[in-house]
Design a protein around this motif. Structure first.
Motif, PDB file in Angstrom:
ATOM      1  N   ASP A  80     -10.931 -69.024  31.036  1.00 54.09           N
ATOM      2  CA  ASP A  80     -11.136 -70.432  31.363  1.00 54.09           C
ATOM      3  C   ASP A  80     -11.420 -70.611  32.848  1.00 54.09           C
ATOM      4  OD1 ASP A  80      -8.621 -69.510  31.936  1.00 54.09           O
ATOM      5  OD2 ASP A  80      -7.701 -71.509  31.830  1.00 54.09           O
ATOM      6  N   GLU A  81     -12.136 -71.665  33.186  1.00 53.61           N
ATOM      7  CA  GLU A  81     -12.535 -71.939  34.568  1.00 53.61           C
ATOM      8  C   GLU A  81     -11.352 -72.295  35.448  1.00 53.61           C
ATOM      9  OE1 GLU A  81     -15.617 -74.914  36.985  1.00 53.61           O
ATOM     10  OE2 GLU A  81     -15.542 -74.902  34.764  1.00 53.61           O
ATOM     11  N   ALA A  82     -10.343 -72.904  34.877  1.00 52.28           N
ATOM     12  CA  ALA A  82      -9.176 -73.301  35.671  1.00 52.28           C
ATOM     13  C   ALA A  82      -8.457 -72.076  36.200  1.00 52.28           C
ATOM     14  CB  ALA A  82      -8.246 -74.167  34.834  1.00 52.28           C
ATOM     15  N   SER A  83      -8.291 -71.058  35.340  1.00 49.05           N
ATOM     16  CA  SER A  83      -7.612 -69.837  35.792  1.00 49.05           C
ATOM     17  C   SER A  83      -8.433 -69.122  36.865  1.00 49.05           C
ATOM     18  CB  SER A  83      -7.380 -68.905  34.591  1.00 49.05           C
ATOM     19  OG  SER A  83      -6.583 -69.548  33.608  1.00 49.05           O
ATOM     20  N   THR A  84      -9.764 -69.068  36.665  1.00 47.34           N
ATOM     21  CA  THR A  84     -10.625 -68.411  37.662  1.00 47.34           C
ATOM     22  C   THR A  84     -10.541 -69.131  39.007  1.00 47.34           C
ATOM     23  OG1 THR A  84     -12.108 -67.741  35.879  1.00 47.34           O
ATOM     24  CG2 THR A  84     -12.953 -67.616  38.128  1.00 47.34           C
ATOM     25  N   ALA A  85     -10.582 -70.442  38.991  1.00 54.41           N
ATOM     26  CA  ALA A  85     -10.483 -71.203  40.237  1.00 54.41           C
ATOM     27  C   ALA A  85      -9.134 -71.004  40.903  1.00 54.41           C
ATOM     28  CB  ALA A  85     -10.721 -72.691  39.946  1.00 54.41           C
ATOM     29  N   ARG A  86      -8.071 -70.884  40.081  1.00 59.18           N
ATOM     30  CA  ARG A  86      -6.732 -70.675  40.641  1.00 59.18           C
ATOM     31  C   ARG A  86      -6.656 -69.336  41.361  1.00 59.18           C
ATOM     32  NH1 ARG A  86      -1.108 -70.320  37.084  1.00 59.18           N
ATOM     33  NH2 ARG A  86       0.308 -69.966  38.886  1.00 59.18           N
ATOM     34  N   ALA A  88      -9.213 -67.655  42.574  1.00 56.71           N
ATOM     35  CA  ALA A  88     -10.070 -67.715  43.757  1.00 56.71           C
ATOM     36  C   ALA A  88      -9.388 -68.433  44.912  1.00 56.71           C
ATOM     37  CB  ALA A  88     -11.395 -68.407  43.402  1.00 56.71           C
ATOM     38  N   ASN A  89      -8.687 -69.543  44.595  1.00 61.81           N
ATOM     39  CA  ASN A  89      -7.980 -70.261  45.657  1.00 61.81           C
ATOM     40  C   ASN A  89      -6.834 -69.433  46.217  1.00 61.81           C
ATOM     41  OD1 ASN A  89      -9.640 -72.478  45.377  1.00 61.81           O
ATOM     42  ND2 ASN A  89      -8.354 -73.430  43.812  1.00 61.81           N
ATOM     43  N   ALA A  90      -6.172 -68.681  45.354  1.00 59.69           N
ATOM     44  CA  ALA A  90      -5.062 -67.856  45.830  1.00 59.69           C
ATOM     45  C   ALA A  90      -5.545 -66.722  46.717  1.00 59.69           C
ATOM     46  CB  ALA A  90      -4.288 -67.303  44.624  1.00 59.69           C
ATOM     47  N   LEU A  91      -6.743 -66.181  46.430  1.00 57.65           N
ATOM     48  CA  LEU A  91      -7.250 -65.042  47.202  1.00 57.65           C
ATOM     49  C   LEU A  91      -8.080 -65.475  48.410  1.00 57.65           C
ATOM     50  CD1 LEU A  91      -8.387 -62.627  44.342  1.00 57.65           C
ATOM     51  CD2 LEU A  91      -6.313 -62.491  45.720  1.00 57.65           C
ATOM     52  N   ALA A  92      -8.429 -66.748  48.516  1.00 62.32           N
ATOM     53  CA  ALA A  92      -9.341 -67.170  49.581  1.00 62.32           C
ATOM     54  C   ALA A  92      -8.765 -66.913  50.970  1.00 62.32           C
ATOM     55  CB  ALA A  92      -9.681 -68.654  49.413  1.00 62.32           C
ATOM     56  N   GLU A  93      -7.547 -67.388  51.199  1.00 57.98           N
ATOM     57  CA  GLU A  93      -6.961 -67.227  52.526  1.00 57.98           C
ATOM     58  C   GLU A  93      -6.697 -65.769  52.881  1.00 57.98           C
ATOM     59  OE1 GLU A  93      -5.828 -68.665  56.193  1.00 57.98           O
ATOM     60  OE2 GLU A  93      -6.785 -69.704  54.503  1.00 57.98           O
ATOM     61  N   PRO A  94      -6.063 -64.971  52.001  1.00 58.66           N
ATOM     62  CA  PRO A  94      -5.864 -63.545  52.358  1.00 58.66           C
ATOM     63  C   PRO A  94      -7.173 -62.804  52.589  1.00 58.66           C
ATOM     64  CG  PRO A  94      -4.454 -64.166  50.505  1.00 58.66           C
ATOM     65  CD  PRO A  94      -5.387 -65.301  50.708  1.00 58.66           C
ATOM     66  N   VAL A  95      -8.175 -63.070  51.728  1.00 56.97           N
ATOM     67  CA  VAL A  95      -9.448 -62.358  51.904  1.00 56.97           C
ATOM     68  C   VAL A  95     -10.106 -62.762  53.224  1.00 56.97           C
ATOM     69  CG1 VAL A  95     -11.777 -62.134  50.980  1.00 56.97           C
ATOM     70  CG2 VAL A  95      -9.812 -61.989  49.445  1.00 56.97           C
ATOM     71  N   SER A  96     -10.018 -64.046  53.568  1.00 53.61           N
ATOM     72  CA  SER A  96     -10.602 -64.493  54.837  1.00 53.61           C
ATOM     73  C   SER A  96      -9.921 -63.829  56.022  1.00 53.61           C
ATOM     74  CB  SER A  96     -10.495 -66.012  54.952  1.00 53.61           C
ATOM     75  OG  SER A  96     -11.199 -66.634  53.902  1.00 53.61           O
ATOM     76  N   GLN A  97      -8.573 -63.790  55.991  1.00 49.12           N
ATOM     77  CA  GLN A  97      -7.858 -63.145  57.085  1.00 49.12           C
ATOM     78  C   GLN A  97      -8.143 -61.646  57.123  1.00 49.12           C
ATOM     79  OE1 GLN A  97      -3.724 -64.180  56.728  1.00 49.12           O
ATOM     80  NE2 GLN A  97      -4.075 -66.380  57.074  1.00 49.12           N
TER      81      GLN A  97
END
Length: 599
Positions: A80-86, A88-97
């Motif tokens: 489902d798209e909700a799980s994928t977005a969740r 992605a949001n969880a990994l966004a900050e660590p991946v950016s750092q």
């Protein structure tokens, strides 16, 4: 207790002695089962908890080891798209750092990875920029002589701006699509603004790419040499990079922006740094700062302010100094060309006058193309004096004149005299002269030569009459010495006059021919008399000017006469060049030959 042997220590350790004494009196030790029951009573619960903890740790280790194999399947199970977005949001900050830290630690590795991509990207950007430039120039050229182009030229003249600027103003529009505020150290996006109606972009990826590209340029060119990325072309966008101490500003622009926009962006970046400097510990991502960045970096507001600043710039009339300098250079070039052409024509006319006065040559025409070639057309008698001295003295620089002459028979006195000298071969004691077609022979000669000359003299072409005053030779040596004495006094009186520096007066060819005849006679007479004859070309000058200048003039005039005589076959001692010297005692612009006779 046993006694010790010889040489042994008879004393036992106290503990051993006590054990040996107590053992016979101690009771039997407890059994192993008693100890186990005691251990169970005292440590049973702790042992069971320890075993359970060990089991859990082992299970976690097994799960951790199997995590790499289970992680792809777990990510694939996110249907489902909700799980994928969740996720992605969880990994966004660590991946950016992590990306920012990786860029800071391994810049060279990242540059090596991106190099195959950056090279084609840069080439594509340059090609796109050149295509746009050619299109702009074509548009400006096509509109130059149209009604619209004339209207734009009038507008440029009235506003006092270049015509190209007016063309760009009317033909090329621009728009700001995206503005990124990027942290300088980490490469993370502090704020992003986009024009209305544009799709969402991956801000972190774009910021990381621009940071990596800037680091690549800085490391390749050298930061000490000013190697910073200022602009780059990405597709249809022109990306401006403005650098600051804490943050950089990246602006994506379509079209050709005005110069005022760059200054406005620099002003906005300075305002952002002033706000950051006011609160050094403040986080740039706070809501208050985000609102401030939003107000400062709105694309429509930037376009509007840049347009107002462009219109408000004072229109100064262009300086006419460059045009004046160009006109001055053109005038100087035209003057130099005209002066050089006039000098060339003057030299051609001077050569024409000398050739027309040269005995035995009839000038037809002079084909002179300035600084390229000079061709002289005419008729030349074989017995005439050579033209080479006249052509060499013309002064055409690197252009060597060419003679295109046909043969003919001249009846001028100087040519007839040279013809008689060639055909009669008179001895040195005989003097040959021609005046108005009359051949005069004087002196003494052997009887055989006199008999031959009496038959042949009248048949020489151009001779109307022969007047002979020849006498047979009696004492050749005495006659030769007497003639040499006469020539020693006569030759200095036969002078070549000069009008200016080393330029002889007109009509000097006959005088040079006469000097050459007398010099040749003197050489022959010296052979007959058995004496050494010395010849020296002497140059004189008037008593005007400095001694250095006069000395140079004397040498040049003497050298000119020496070259003229050499062209007529007169050589110096032992067949070498004639000696030259100057005589400053005479107040004359002339040159003559000094004859010396020695044993």
């Amino acid at each position: 207790m046993t006694s010790s042997g010889p040489g042994q220590d008879s004393r036992e350790p106290p503990a051993q002695a006590a054990a040996s004494v107590a053992l016979p009196q101690a009771e039997a030790s407890p059994s192993a089962g008693d100890f186990e029951r005691l251990r169970e009573l005292l440590l049973g619960d702790e042992r069971r908890e320890l075993l359970a903890a060990r089991a859990r740790i082992a299970e976690l280790e097994r799960a951790q080891q199997a995590l790499p194999q289970r992680l792809p399947g777990a990510l694939e199970s996110l249907a489902d798209e909700a799980s994928t977005a969740r996720v992605a949001n969880a990994l966004a900050e660590p991946v950016s750092q992590a990306l920012g830290a990786a860029v800071q630690r391994n810049r060279q590795s990242l540059i090596d990875v991106l190099f195959p991509i950056i090279g084609p990207l840069i080439r594509k950007s340059i090609a796109e920029a050149l295509r746009n430039l050619v299109a702009d120039l074509n548009g400006a050229i096509e509109s130059s002589f149209t009604p619209r182009g004339i209207k734009w030229r009038i507008e440029a003249w009235r506003a006092g701006v270049p015509y190209a600027q007016v063309v760009l103003k009317h033909r090329l529009a621009y728009a700001i699509d995206h503005v990124f505020l990027i942290e300088r150290e980490s490469g993370l996006v502090l704020h992003h603004e986009a024009a209305p109606g544009l799709p969402e972009l991956d801000k972190d990826a774009i910021a990381g790419m621009l940071t990596a590209l800037g680091d690549f340029v800085g490391d390749s060119v050298g930061r000490d040499a000013g190697g910073t990325l200022e602009s780059v072309r990405v597709g249809e966008h022109l990306v401006w990079m403005l650098h600051g101490p804490r943050a950089n500003l990246a602006c994506f622009i379509r079209g050709v922006p005005p110069p005022a926009l760059h200054g406005l962006l620099e002003q906005r970046l300075e305002e952002i740094h002033a706000r950051l400097a006011a609160a050094p510990d403040d986080d740039p991502r706070t809501p208050e700062n985000q609102i401030a960045w939003h107000d400062a970096l709105q694309p429509p507001a930037l376009v509007q302010e840049a347009g107002n600043a462009e219109q408000a710039e004072p229109r100064t009339s262009p300086s006419r100094l460059p045009l004046f300098l160009i006109l001055l250079v053109l005038a100087a070039g035209l003057f130099a060309f005209a002066l050089s052409r006039e000098r060339w024509n003057t030299r051609v006319e001077a050569l024409r006058g000398r050739l027309q006065a040269h005995p035995g040559f009839v000038l037809g025409a002079i084909e002179a193309k300035p600084w390229r070639r000079v061709v002289v057309h005419g008729l030349l008698d074989p017995d005439a004096a050579p033209l080479a001295p006249l052509l060499d003295a013309a002064g055409f620089g690197g252009v060597e004149p060419v003679v295109d002459a046909a043969g003919y028979l001249s009846t001028e006195d100087a040519v007839i005299e040279r013809r008689a000298q060639r055909l009669l071969q008179p001895p040195a004691s005989v003097r040959v002269a021609v005046e108005k077609g009359v051949l005069s022979l004087s002196g003494s000669a052997p009887q055989a030569w006199l008999d031959t000359t009496a038959q042949r003299a009248g048949w020489i072409a151009g001779v109307a009459r022969v007047e002979s005053a020849l006498t047979p030779e009696v004492d050749a040596v005495a006659a030769a010495r007497a003639e040499l004495e006469r020539l020693t006094k006569a030759l200095p009186a036969m002078r070549i006059e000069f009008v200016d520096d080393a330029a002889p007066a007109d009509g000097t060819a006959n005088a040079v021919d006469a000097i050459a005849r007398e010099v040749r006679r003197a050489v022959e007479l010296g052979k007959v008399a058995g004496v050494r004859v010395g010849l020296t070309c002497v140059g004189t000058n008037t008593h005007v000017g400095s001694e250095q200048t006069n000395q140079r003039l004397r040498a040049e005039r003497a050298q000119w006469l020496a070259l003229a005589l050499a062209a007529r076959g007169v050589a110096g001692a032992d067949g070498g060049a004639l000696a030259v010297e100057g005589d400053g005692g005479l107040d004359l612009r002339a040159a003559f030959v000094r004859l010396s006779v020695g044993d």
